[in-house]
Write a protein that holds these residues in place. Sequence first.
Motif, PDB file in Angstrom:
ATOM      1  N   LYS A  88       0.834  -1.198   0.000  1.00 26.99           N
ATOM      2  CA  LYS A  88       0.000   0.000   0.000  1.00 26.99           C
ATOM      3  C   LYS A  88       0.871   1.250   0.000  1.00 26.99           C
ATOM      4  CE  LYS A  88      -3.680   2.444   2.448  1.00 26.99           C
ATOM      5  NZ  LYS A  88      -4.652   2.440   3.582  1.00 26.99           N
ATOM      6  N   SER A  89       1.995   1.221   0.707  1.00 25.25           N
ATOM      7  CA  SER A  89       2.891   2.381   0.765  1.00 25.25           C
ATOM      8  C   SER A  89       3.445   2.715  -0.612  1.00 25.25           C
ATOM      9  CB  SER A  89       4.036   2.112   1.746  1.00 25.25           C
ATOM     10  OG  SER A  89       3.539   1.941   3.057  1.00 25.25           O
ATOM     11  N   HIS A  90       3.818   1.693  -1.368  1.00 25.00           N
ATOM     12  CA  HIS A  90       4.346   1.940  -2.713  1.00 25.00           C
ATOM     13  C   HIS A  90       3.255   2.510  -3.632  1.00 25.00           C
ATOM     14  CE1 HIS A  90       8.413   0.438  -2.383  1.00 25.00           C
ATOM     15  NE2 HIS A  90       7.985  -0.640  -1.735  1.00 25.00           N
ATOM     16  N   ILE A  91       2.019   2.024  -3.466  1.00 24.38           N
ATOM     17  CA  ILE A  91       0.907   2.560  -4.260  1.00 24.38           C
ATOM     18  C   ILE A  91       0.678   4.031  -3.903  1.00 24.38           C
ATOM     19  CG2 ILE A  91      -1.579   2.409  -4.646  1.00 24.38           C
ATOM     20  CD1 ILE A  91      -1.306  -0.638  -4.202  1.00 24.38           C
ATOM     21  N   LEU A  92       0.694   4.324  -2.609  1.00 26.60           N
ATOM     22  CA  LEU A  92       0.526   5.707  -2.162  1.00 26.60           C
ATOM     23  C   LEU A  92       1.636   6.599  -2.687  1.00 26.60           C
ATOM     24  CD1 LEU A  92      -0.622   5.103   1.516  1.00 26.60           C
ATOM     25  CD2 LEU A  92      -1.739   6.708  -0.056  1.00 26.60           C
ATOM     26  N   LEU A  93       2.865   6.118  -2.593  1.00 30.59           N
ATOM     27  CA  LEU A  93       4.014   6.910  -3.043  1.00 30.59           C
ATOM     28  C   LEU A  93       3.896   7.230  -4.532  1.00 30.59           C
ATOM     29  CD1 LEU A  93       6.761   8.150  -2.342  1.00 30.59           C
ATOM     30  CD2 LEU A  93       7.806   5.917  -2.822  1.00 30.59           C
ATOM     31  N   LYS A  94       3.531   6.223  -5.317  1.00 27.12           N
ATOM     32  CA  LYS A  94       3.366   6.449  -6.759  1.00 27.12           C
ATOM     33  C   LYS A  94       2.265   7.469  -7.024  1.00 27.12           C
ATOM     34  CE  LYS A  94       2.494   4.014 -11.103  1.00 27.12           C
ATOM     35  NZ  LYS A  94       2.206   2.690 -11.742  1.00 27.12           N
ATOM     36  N   ARG A  95       1.162   7.356  -6.303  1.00 32.79           N
ATOM     37  CA  ARG A  95       0.034   8.290  -6.479  1.00 32.79           C
ATOM     38  C   ARG A  95       0.469   9.719  -6.127  1.00 32.79           C
ATOM     39  NH1 ARG A  95      -5.487   8.514  -4.672  1.00 32.79           N
ATOM     40  NH2 ARG A  95      -6.092  10.722  -4.690  1.00 32.79           N
ATOM     41  N   ILE A  96       1.189   9.877  -5.016  1.00 35.94           N
ATOM     42  CA  ILE A  96       1.615  11.213  -4.569  1.00 35.94           C
ATOM     43  C   ILE A  96       2.545  11.850  -5.598  1.00 35.94           C
ATOM     44  CG2 ILE A  96       2.996  12.419  -2.832  1.00 35.94           C
ATOM     45  CD1 ILE A  96       1.901  10.305  -0.800  1.00 35.94           C
TER      46      ILE A  96
ATOM     47  N   ASP B 258       0.587  12.635  -8.910  1.00 29.50           N
ATOM     48  CA  ASP B 258      -0.264  13.821  -8.758  1.00 29.50           C
ATOM     49  C   ASP B 258       0.569  15.088  -8.667  1.00 29.50           C
ATOM     50  OD1 ASP B 258      -2.409  12.149  -8.802  1.00 29.50           O
ATOM     51  OD2 ASP B 258      -3.040  12.472  -6.725  1.00 29.50           O
ATOM     52  N   GLY B 259       1.705  14.988  -7.967  1.00 28.29           N
ATOM     53  CA  GLY B 259       2.580  16.156  -7.839  1.00 28.29           C
ATOM     54  C   GLY B 259       3.146  16.579  -9.183  1.00 28.29           C
ATOM     55  N   ALA B 260       3.594  15.601  -9.983  1.00 23.01           N
ATOM     56  CA  ALA B 260       4.178  15.916 -11.289  1.00 23.01           C
ATOM     57  C   ALA B 260       3.139  16.505 -12.235  1.00 23.01           C
ATOM     58  CB  ALA B 260       4.787  14.653 -11.892  1.00 23.01           C
ATOM     59  N   GLU B 261       1.901  16.037 -12.111  1.00 14.91           N
ATOM     60  CA  GLU B 261       0.833  16.516 -13.001  1.00 14.91           C
ATOM     61  C   GLU B 261       0.107  17.725 -12.439  1.00 14.91           C
ATOM     62  OE1 GLU B 261      -1.683  13.152 -13.567  1.00 14.91           O
ATOM     63  OE2 GLU B 261      -0.198  12.014 -14.735  1.00 14.91           O
ATOM     64  N   GLY B 262       0.483  18.155 -11.208  1.00 16.05           N
ATOM     65  CA  GLY B 262      -0.182  19.291 -10.588  1.00 16.05           C
ATOM     66  C   GLY B 262      -1.638  19.016 -10.267  1.00 16.05           C
ATOM     67  N   LYS B 263      -1.956  17.743  -9.995  1.00 18.11           N
ATOM     68  CA  LYS B 263      -3.345  17.334  -9.788  1.00 18.11           C
ATOM     69  C   LYS B 263      -3.639  17.155  -8.297  1.00 18.11           C
ATOM     70  CE  LYS B 263      -4.365  13.155 -11.039  1.00 18.11           C
ATOM     71  NZ  LYS B 263      -4.589  11.969 -11.883  1.00 18.11           N
TER      72      LYS B 263
ATOM     73  N   GLU C 225      12.284  14.167  -4.075  1.00 18.89           N
ATOM     74  CA  GLU C 225      11.052  14.433  -4.820  1.00 18.89           C
ATOM     75  C   GLU C 225       9.916  14.829  -3.879  1.00 18.89           C
ATOM     76  OE1 GLU C 225      10.495  11.706  -8.585  1.00 18.89           O
ATOM     77  OE2 GLU C 225      11.369  10.520  -6.959  1.00 18.89           O
ATOM     78  N   LEU C 226       9.776  14.090  -2.769  1.00 21.68           N
ATOM     79  CA  LEU C 226       8.719  14.413  -1.807  1.00 21.68           C
ATOM     80  C   LEU C 226       8.977  15.765  -1.152  1.00 21.68           C
ATOM     81  CD1 LEU C 226       8.126  10.953  -0.046  1.00 21.68           C
ATOM     82  CD2 LEU C 226       6.685  12.069  -1.772  1.00 21.68           C
ATOM     83  N   TYR C 227      10.234  16.021  -0.846  1.00 22.45           N
ATOM     84  CA  TYR C 227      10.597  17.290  -0.217  1.00 22.45           C
ATOM     85  C   TYR C 227      10.286  18.467  -1.142  1.00 22.45           C
ATOM     86  CZ  TYR C 227      13.648  20.968   1.674  1.00 22.45           C
ATOM     87  OH  TYR C 227      14.141  22.148   2.172  1.00 22.45           O
ATOM     88  N   GLN C 228      10.690  18.361  -2.382  1.00 16.93           N
ATOM     89  CA  GLN C 228      10.452  19.444  -3.334  1.00 16.93           C
ATOM     90  C   GLN C 228       8.956  19.640  -3.590  1.00 16.93           C
ATOM     91  OE1 GLN C 228      12.545  21.622  -4.414  1.00 16.93           O
ATOM     92  NE2 GLN C 228      14.403  20.649  -3.600  1.00 16.93           N
ATOM     93  N   LEU C 229       8.202  18.545  -3.579  1.00 17.29           N
ATOM     94  CA  LEU C 229       6.756  18.643  -3.763  1.00 17.29           C
ATOM     95  C   LEU C 229       6.112  19.414  -2.612  1.00 17.29           C
ATOM     96  CD1 LEU C 229       4.114  17.986  -5.167  1.00 17.29           C
ATOM     97  CD2 LEU C 229       4.190  15.697  -4.123  1.00 17.29           C
TER      98      LEU C 229
END
Length: 754
Positions: free
Chosen positions: A91-99, A102-107, A165-169
């Motif tokens: 589940k963590s990997h799914i969440l990480l991919k989603r985050i 969404d961050g890259a797409e600005g969604k 990536e998470l930090y910059q987001l």
Amino acid sequence: MLRNARLHRLKPINGLLNIARLHSGHRSQAMPVHHLRSFSADEENLRTLFDEPQSQLKKFESFDINAGFLMVPGLKGPTDLIDFSNKCLEKSHILLKRILTDGAEGKELNKIVKLLDVLSDTLCQAIDLSEFIRTSGVSPAFSRAAEQVYERMFEFMNILNTSEELYQLLLHIKNRPDIWNSLDNEEKMVADILLYDFEKSGVNRGHHTRKQFIELSNRIDNAGRDFVMNAYPEKDSITLPVSQLSGIDPSVQSKLPIKRGYATVPTTGPIAHHIMSTADNADTRRELWLADRKTSDRQVSRLETLLKTRAELAQTLGFQSYGEYQLRDKMAKSPRAVKRFLQNMAKAFRPLAVSELQTLAAATNAPGRIEAWDRDYYLHKMISQSNSRTSNMDLLSSYLSIGTVMVGLSKLFNSLYGIRLVPGSMQQFETWDDSVCRLDVISENDERIGMIYCDLFSNNFKSQGPAHFTIRCSRRILDDPIESDYGSRNPLSLSVSSSGELHQLPTIVLVCGFNKSPTGLTLLSFYETETLFHEMGHAVHSMLGQTNLHNVAGTRSATDFVELPSILMEHLVSAPAVLQSFARHHRTNKPPSLELINAFKARRTEHLANCETYTQIMMAQLDQIFHSECANDPAFDSCSIYFDLQCQMGLYKPVPENRWHTYFTHLFGYGATYYSYLLDRAIASKIYTHLFEKDPLSREAGEKFANEVLKWGGSRDPWECVAGALDSPELSNGDDSAMLEIGSFANSKTVSQV
């Protein structure tokens, strides 16, 4: 992403309370009797659950596949724990991919903080559970599996904490006013916490530094656990001439192996403690005292490896010391502020401690100065003399059966906060021992708001002292497909709000090590009662500090703030009005008289309380020194530093061979923050005086404390919580003047035993 899963009570250093325990009716045993009690039906059920374990009150119910250890679906054995951690990682990997997507797409950028919080909670579901299992003696096989899970999840957590990536987001979200202003205060607090955690992990210092952080963090964790697991004397026994054992109880001496006029004496444990307290020969006491404080060079190396690695990590991240690295996000903010706080306390308490030792020497006709190995002996002697005149210490325990104390906690919580404790009917496989009980926390609206598992009795596997473990924090379950797995959870672990929102209920485990009476009715000493109230202070923080986000729920707050609710509970249980509201004699059902309670409290002052506090000040100072710049020195020598501190601050003649600091395991769990207990004790005393002294059962006072402190968990600046509770807005800035003001609260009345 991981904060305060486990909280230990910081126990007195010197074990002086063990002396008192010899004279306090400790773990008295008595046959249970049936009598009418002034308890409600729920309260009587609560008392019966703990005082009459042979009753049919606690029984397992048959449930569906949701049954499992601590309400984790399907968790029935070590293999299931591995499977559960795999699901959490998936589940963590799914969440990480989603985050990241969404961050890259600005969604849906306004949901990123919530999703990061769900990610953190998902990992902590496995980490906190395995941390409890591996340290609490559930079973050897379970512990081995938990060790694997913990190491695997901890390493993944460190990788996330160094994700650029998470930090910059998160930085991008904070720098977008349209997004940032759409977040509520709790979300902003969590975002700031995560940003700071990223920066503490070196995320903004390049790939090499991030890699170093992960490596050093893993080394620190391994070194710390190695240090804690080996904190015992070099020798487990020594031989002493039988002729030097005069004064000890013959029944104790009969347990010692004797050969050719020499007895083999254990260096730790109840027998060693008894000999230190009763042996008339000073050389015997000194030899046993030294043996208890001599450890191997390997254990010294373990401690110094831990401290040096922490210093290396701090320097890698641009800090001068590990203390500076640790304290920046705490109430104290800097080692300098802690140093001033401890210096002021030492100045206030040293003359009081010296006076106590002088009084002890005079009262017992000690021949000259009392040394460290003499203290327990003369304290035992003084208490024995006092016991010949009064038995108040023995009598109070007769009013404190464990069931009666649990009723007292429920009555107090109901008076102050409108919540009560009710025995829960458990599922098969839900607990790990027949003595473990689940208490449901019920609101005035008869809604379950959380669960507390009580593992109160000692067993062969337990090693740690009293502790509060978070298994699951409260948080809102998102109305999002990513949370679709909630349907497979045990429904008892969830609640639905009046607005239809689904919430995860806080679930904690409270661990103690009381000795169970073979007669069924276990009587507690007052110190054990105080310990139970202390740990329940953490529990009520978890129950009432229900936030929408996991990262700031309950006890997930600053280390030097989190002990405040539990220490306040120690003040409350010492109030005669509180004791008389629940304490009942196990045979007569009568409450203790005010005369008995006051006499008991007067007797407690005989137990060198100021010496205890002063020693805690010394240990807090040692903790600060060990985590200062001196740990960067290649010639760093912990033994020399500890000896120098004894020379500068000690109450007794310093002994070079004394390596007690290598048993100071709080150096791992409370590195650079051991002062927290002293700071929170000063704050708790001021709050008790301000809110509760006139009426410790006041709902108005309870609601004030709940609204200013408890309900926020860690989502509010702790200085604002303290300022609100004390009606002192000048404290809200948390600057140097605020720390000095708190230091001014610290006197013998506020910081020593209540």
